[in-house]
Motif scaffolding. Structure first.
Motif, PDB file in Angstrom:
ATOM      1  N   PHE A   1     -10.738  -0.918   0.588  1.00  0.00           N
ATOM      2  CA  PHE A   1     -10.224   0.224  -0.176  1.00  0.00           C
ATOM      3  C   PHE A   1     -11.241   0.736  -1.190  1.00  0.00           C
TER       4      PHE A   1
ATOM      5  N   SER B   1     -12.151   4.569  -1.127  1.00  0.00           N
ATOM      6  CA  SER B   1     -12.219   5.378  -2.344  1.00  0.00           C
ATOM      7  C   SER B   1     -13.529   6.148  -2.409  1.00  0.00           C
TER       8      SER B   1
ATOM      9  N   SER C   1      -4.871   7.403  -7.317  1.00  0.00           N
ATOM     10  CA  SER C   1      -3.875   6.534  -6.678  1.00  0.00           C
ATOM     11  C   SER C   1      -4.538   5.379  -5.943  1.00  0.00           C
ATOM     12  N   ILE C   2      -5.628   5.676  -5.265  1.00  0.00           N
ATOM     13  CA  ILE C   2      -6.362   4.622  -4.558  1.00  0.00           C
ATOM     14  C   ILE C   2      -6.953   3.632  -5.552  1.00  0.00           C
ATOM     15  N   GLU C   3      -7.448   4.116  -6.678  1.00  0.00           N
ATOM     16  CA  GLU C   3      -8.010   3.221  -7.701  1.00  0.00           C
ATOM     17  C   GLU C   3      -6.941   2.281  -8.264  1.00  0.00           C
TER      18      GLU C   3
ATOM     19  N   PHE D   1      -8.616  11.129   3.764  1.00  0.00           N
ATOM     20  CA  PHE D   1      -8.050   9.793   3.571  1.00  0.00           C
ATOM     21  C   PHE D   1      -7.674   9.178   4.914  1.00  0.00           C
TER      22      PHE D   1
ATOM     23  N   ILE E   1       0.839  -1.204   0.000  1.00  0.00           N
ATOM     24  CA  ILE E   1       0.000   0.000   0.000  1.00  0.00           C
ATOM     25  C   ILE E   1       0.871   1.251   0.000  1.00  0.00           C
TER      26      ILE E   1
ATOM     27  N   LEU F   1       1.112   3.865  -3.228  1.00  0.00           N
ATOM     28  CA  LEU F   1       0.664   5.255  -3.058  1.00  0.00           C
ATOM     29  C   LEU F   1       1.820   6.232  -3.245  1.00  0.00           C
TER      30      LEU F   1
END
Length: 176
Positions: A88, A92, A71-73, A101, A54, A58
């Motif tokens: 996650f 998102s 970035s999360i996707e 976040f 993670i 990121l």
């Protein structure tokens, strides 16, 4: 086969069991599914690897000027853990709704407090990619030290097993 798939296959057979005993079997399967990885600290190693993955994902995405949501996707696409994948996706959605976040990550109750605080500090100081770099470095070192401890424990066991195997071969050769 993945252990979770094996457990899931047994859950289909539970419907054929006496209804009075179904609850106990379901409870046992749920317990096994949640705790079998914890043998010999394996769960700790998996968690460290997840935290490293993670952090590094990121860090790379944010340093290359991707938005946090993008970035999360991308992170979601790279995760193998079904639990983290669903969490996650929820994170998102929360970030898209305007939630911070760090608050979304903290509410999952999976991540260590230090990890959540690093994200919070990165958000407030507008240096989340730097904090993710620090986090990924930290978890990489933790993984290395944990695996070196495991290898130190495995070496003597392997020596004993190899010695027993050689002794068994010698015994079988010298016996008439």
């Amino acid at each position: 086969e993945d252990f979770n798939e094996i457990i899931d296959s047994y859950q289909g057979q539970i419907n054929e069991i006496d209804p009075n005993n179904q609850k106990e079997y379901l409870k046992l399967l749920g317990y096994l599914k949640e705790n079998i990885k914890d043998l010999a600290g394996i769960n700790k190693i998996f968690k460290l690897i997840n935290l490293y993955t993670i952090s590094i994902c990121l860090e790379i995405m944010l340093k290359n000027n991707f938005t946090l949501v993008d970035s999360i996707e991308v992170l979601i696409d790279s995760l193998n853990d079904k639990f983290l994948l669903t969490k996650f996706r929820w994170v998102s959605d929360e970030v898209k709704r305007g939630e911070s976040f760090s608050n979304a990550i903290s509410s999952i109750n999976y991540f260590p407090k230090m990890f959540c605080e690093m994200i919070k500090n990165g958000e407030y100081s507008n240096s989340l990619s730097d904090e993710m770099h620090n986090s990924s470095s930290y978890y990489f070192e933790k993984i290395k030290s944990t695996l070196s401890k495991v290898s130190v424990l495995v070496e003597p066991i392997m020596i004993v097993l190899i010695s027993l195997f050689i002794g068994l071969i010698m015994f079988s050769i010298f016996m008439p």
